[in-house]
Write an enzyme that holds these catalytic residues in place. Sequence first.
Site, short mmCIF file in Angstrom:
data_model
loop_
_atom_site.label_atom_id
_atom_site.label_comp_id
_atom_site.label_asym_id
_atom_site.label_seq_id
_atom_site.Cartn_x
_atom_site.Cartn_y
_atom_site.Cartn_z
NE ARG A 7 -3.38 0.75 0.10
CZ ARG A 7 -4.34 1.44 0.73
NH1 ARG A 7 -5.12 0.85 1.59
NH2 ARG A 7 -4.51 2.72 0.49
NE ARG A 63 -0.63 1.18 -19.08
CZ ARG A 63 -0.70 0.01 -18.47
NH1 ARG A 63 0.39 -0.66 -18.21
NH2 ARG A 63 -1.86 -0.49 -18.08
CB CYS A 74 -7.01 4.94 -12.67
SG CYS A 74 -5.26 4.92 -13.11
CD GLU A 77 -9.81 5.91 -1.52
OE1 GLU A 77 -10.12 5.32 -0.46
OE2 GLU A 77 -9.11 5.38 -2.40
NE ARG A 89 -6.56 6.62 0.49
CZ ARG A 89 -7.20 7.79 0.54
NH1 ARG A 89 -7.60 8.37 -0.57
NH2 ARG A 89 -7.44 8.36 1.68
CE1 TYR A 107 -1.12 5.06 3.11
CE2 TYR A 107 0.55 3.52 3.88
CZ TYR A 107 -0.72 3.77 3.39
OH TYR A 107 -1.58 2.73 3.17
NE ARG A 115 -2.82 2.28 8.28
CZ ARG A 115 -2.81 0.97 8.00
NH1 ARG A 115 -3.34 0.53 6.88
NH2 ARG A 115 -2.28 0.12 8.83
#
Length: 119
Positions: A7, A63, A74, A77, A89, A107, A115
């Site tokens: 993540r 890419r 994609c 959120e 994210r 992060y 987080r």
Amino acid sequence: MAVRGIRGAISVENNAQEAISQATRELIGEIMEKNHLDSKDIASVLFSVTSDLDAQFPARAAREMGWENVPMMCTWEMDVPGSIRGIIRVMIHWNTESAQDEIKHIYLKRAAALRPDLV
């Protein structure tokens, strides 16, 4: 070999193609470095962006970094009231021998607030 999730997230200061691309490159670069990740071991990648970011697909920047053969998607959120705006994210599905507790989740910038337990 297991499939593990990595993540990560990063904040973007404005909704511009170059800003989104640069932030995506920074995030992906940091994830690759910290996890010794090789794109040939990636099963798939899911990017999400907050609803205020629509100038560029983060997958395009990945890419351009050489991830031509990696399946990527994609999406938006969830638009939760009071959530941090301007966030990209990523969830990388990685074929690896590494144990779950060896994975380095990344992060960056304002996204570190998402987080704090992993920063």
